[in-house]
Design a protein around this motif. Structure first.
Motif, mmCIF file in Angstrom:
data_model
loop_
_atom_site.group_PDB
_atom_site.id
_atom_site.type_symbol
_atom_site.label_atom_id
_atom_site.label_comp_id
_atom_site.label_asym_id
_atom_site.label_seq_id
_atom_site.Cartn_x
_atom_site.Cartn_y
_atom_site.Cartn_z
ATOM 1 N N VAL A 1 47.922 32.489 38.796
ATOM 2 C CA VAL A 1 46.326 33.460 38.620
ATOM 3 C C VAL A 1 46.991 34.225 39.560
ATOM 4 O O VAL A 1 47.726 34.030 40.301
ATOM 5 N N TRP B 1 46.135 38.701 41.640
ATOM 6 C CA TRP B 1 45.001 39.700 42.003
ATOM 7 C C TRP B 1 46.021 41.123 42.125
ATOM 8 O O TRP B 1 46.466 40.706 43.784
ATOM 9 N N MET C 1 38.199 41.410 47.989
ATOM 10 C CA MET C 1 37.958 40.655 46.332
ATOM 11 C C MET C 1 37.528 39.617 46.008
ATOM 12 O O MET C 1 37.791 38.840 45.719
ATOM 13 N N ILE C 2 39.159 38.961 46.608
ATOM 14 C CA ILE C 2 39.952 37.688 46.414
ATOM 15 C C ILE C 2 38.627 36.316 46.969
ATOM 16 O O ILE C 2 38.196 35.280 46.208
ATOM 17 N N GLU C 3 38.153 36.761 48.370
ATOM 18 C CA GLU C 3 37.125 36.297 48.601
ATOM 19 C C GLU C 3 35.916 35.428 48.114
ATOM 20 O O GLU C 3 35.700 34.306 48.191
ATOM 21 N N ASP D 1 35.885 35.847 44.314
ATOM 22 C CA ASP D 1 36.165 35.753 43.244
ATOM 23 C C ASP D 1 35.742 34.220 42.312
ATOM 24 O O ASP D 1 35.402 33.993 43.318
ATOM 25 N N PRO D 2 35.221 34.830 41.261
ATOM 26 C CA PRO D 2 34.181 33.374 40.784
ATOM 27 C C PRO D 2 35.129 31.971 40.520
ATOM 28 O O PRO D 2 34.511 30.774 40.593
ATOM 29 N N LEU D 3 36.921 31.925 40.454
ATOM 30 C CA LEU D 3 37.443 31.386 41.074
ATOM 31 C C LEU D 3 37.033 30.036 42.350
ATOM 32 O O LEU D 3 37.227 29.387 42.325
ATOM 33 N N ARG E 1 33.499 30.314 48.075
ATOM 34 C CA ARG E 1 34.198 31.155 48.540
ATOM 35 C C ARG E 1 35.581 31.078 49.475
ATOM 36 O O ARG E 1 36.298 29.846 49.376
#
Length: 264
Positions: free
Chosen positions: A130, A132, A166-168, A170-172, A176
């Motif tokens: 993955v 970003w 943004m990454i914090e 992310d639904p992944l 968080r």
């Protein structure tokens, strides 16, 4: 107290009558942590009695959310309470020894399984497929709390204040995540951290642990390794199947009293 500029308000509620009375809703924790209208800190630490350890440590981020672990706070608590302190946290049992300038802390064993991070679905956590924008090929490690680590050419050039939030969320990352960007120079790690619920921080002890472990697993460094953060340097030691050992300074800033009702 602070560890490398990562600062804490520590409330000692080890007396049973205090622990029973202490109610810490998110709004009150955030009010205490507010640097303009409160006392001001990155994290609020509550020390309570424990039937498993010398003390139980509860950790609240500046946004009022309760979290599982904080490495710099753990060092501060060990330095405050003395040698051989055992600490119960939501992220596991920790222990440490005070030094002249700080503490050495056993941060427990890291976890790498995707559902232990946790991630939303299964994948390789040493080389995650993955990315970003320019941040690609991360690793993920749980060291009591979840971290994602990106190894880049120059960690100082990353727009972490933009990409971190943004990454914090992310639904992944269903709980968080803390976002780490690092580069390796002459066998040492240079690290910046976007901390979940806090933002950019001068130092993150668990981030240093997670990043050192990921770098060691990828063969980028050797143990022990110096991890340089904006606030200073930590020394991390780790071997597969062993707990992470973290050494670094702590600073006692001041003690005081405040009116509990002033914080909502």
């Amino acid at each position: 107290m602070h560890g490398l500029g990562n600062d804490f308000v520590i409330i000692d509620a080890r007396a049973p009558e205090l622990a029973e009375q202490l109610n810490m809703p998110a709004e009150k924790a955030a009010a205490i942590a507010n640097r303009n209208s409160g006392i001001g800190c990155d994290q609020l630490i509550i020390l309570k009695p424990s039937d498993k350890a010398d003390v139980r440590m509860q950790i609240y981020n500046a946004d009022g959310g309760e979290v599982e672990a904080c490495g710099n706070a753990t060092r501060c608590v060990v330095k405050l309470l003395g040698d051989g302190t055992s600490i119960e946290t939501d992220g596991g049992m920790l222990s440490g020894q005070a030094t002249d300038t700080g503490a050495i802390v056993d941060m427990g064993e890291p976890r790498f399984d995707w559902n232990a991070i946790p991630l939303a679905y299964a994948m390789d956590t040493l080389h995650m497929p993955v990315g970003w924008e320019d941040l690609q090929d991360p690793a993920a490690v749980n060291v009591g709390n979840p971290h994602v680590i990106f190894f880049v050419d120059d960690s100082n050039s990353v727009e972490l204040d933009r990409l971190g939030p943004m990454i914090e969320v992310d639904p992944l990352f269903p709980e968080r995540v803390n976002v780490n960007v690092a580069h390796v120079h002459e066998g040492e790690i240079h690290l910046r951290v976007w901390e979940r619920g806090v933002g950019l921080t001068r130092a993150c002890g668990t981030g240093a642990c997670a990043t050192a472990v990921a770098a060691l697993k990828r063969g980028l460094v050797e143990s022990p390794v110096n991890v340089h953060l904006p606030g200073g340097t930590l020394i991390l030691s780790w071997q597969d199947g062993e707990p992470i050992m973290m050494q670094g300074p702590t600073t006692y800033v001041f003690s005081g009293e405040a009116n509990w009702d002033d914080f909502g």
